[in-house]
Enzyme design. Structure first.
Site: not given
Length: 289
Positions: A38, A40, A85, A153-154, A202, A227
């Site tokens: 990932d 961020d 989240e 990554s989102a 993902k 994370d």
């Protein structure tokens, strides 16, 4: 075996299992390894000197490319959806549509701002974006050993690439799956490309990119860095996987989320702003220990 695994920030549900996975991966050789990470708050810092560091979206949200009104609306979205989240009492199924809602609304607001492509580099340069301590070793060493690094990554791919480019580590072995901006002929943002990648889909993103994993089918050993619990599916596109070692950074709400992270990740790093542990593992896997 790896002294860094005794660091105070390290928690493992089953240290014996971790040893077994590592031994098996060492035996197979580093040319069978790929890293899926990932971005961020995994490759970038969560906080520095007590202050939160920006994600790809934040870099843009905090910039002067965004009007004050838009900033207020984006902040409201964050205050509404971020607590959802990280809420450990809600299931992924419950969070999913809400995350889609958040990302979709945020992207819609960004498109209205008519962001210019040629200003993105400056925005990244002026931001407080920070890769985790030890990033240069991680990126350079993977490149020197021809180990592919897939960053999943989102966030916003254009910003993400600019962060690693400015850090001098956007090597040819790095591939990025993310949300990319679509600019018109005059260089203004008009939309986002393709399917939305958010924190909990993902797996679908991985399966859409089967070509990438097909190319890497001689690398059935995966080091996964994430994370969030949504990051655990990033390797679902890997074919004929032999071993996977999952390393999770637990940055926020540590006590209430610790158990769910220990149940899902092999190694959990509590409020650790460095890449010391992943680097030690990478050096071990490439015989540089």
């Amino acid at each position: 075996m790896i002294p860094e695994l005794s660091n105070p920030s390290v928690c493992m549900r089953d240290p014996q299992r971790v040893q077994e996975i590592l031994q098996s991966m060492v035996k197979a050789g580093s040319n069978t390894v790929q890293v899926i990470s990932d971005f961020d708050m995994t490759l970038t810092r969560f906080a520095y000197n007590g202050k939160r560091c920006p994600t790809c979206h934040n870099i843009l949200d905090n910039s002067n490319l965004i009007s004050t009104d838009c900033k207020i609306e984006l902040k409201e979205l964050l205050n509404t959806y971020y607590p959802i989240e990280i809420d450990s009492s809600r299931s992924v199924e419950e969070k999913l549509p809400l995350m889609v809602e958040w990302w979709t609304k945020a992207h819609k607001l960004l498109v209205q701002q008519k962001i210019r492509k040629d200003l993105l580099a400056m925005v990244v340069q002026e931001s407080d974006a920070m890769l985790r301590e030890g990033y240069k070793l991680l990126f350079d060493h993977l490149y020197e050993h021809s180990i592919p690094l897939l960053i999943f990554s989102a966030g916003i791919g254009d910003i993400l690439e600019e962060v690693i480019r400015q850090a001098g580590v956007f090597h040819p072995n790095v591939k990025v799956f993310s949300n990319y901006m679509d600019f018109d002929e005059s260089g203004e943002l008009r939309a986002f490309k393709g399917e939305l990648i958010h924190i909990y889909n993902k797996r679908e993103g991985a399966l859409l990119n089967t070509g990438h994993f097909q190319e890497l089918r001689t690398r059935p050993n995966v080091l996964l860095l994430g994370d969030s619990l949504g990051d655990l599916t990033m390797a679902d596109g890997v074919q004929d996987m032999e071993n996977i070692l999952k390393i999770g950074f637990l940055n926020d709400k540590v006590e209430e989320r610790k158990q769910s992270y220990l149940d899902s990740y092999d190694i959990v790093l509590l409020k650790d702003e460095t890449l010391e542990v992943p680097n030690a593992i990478m050096l071990y896997l490439t015989g540089n220990n």
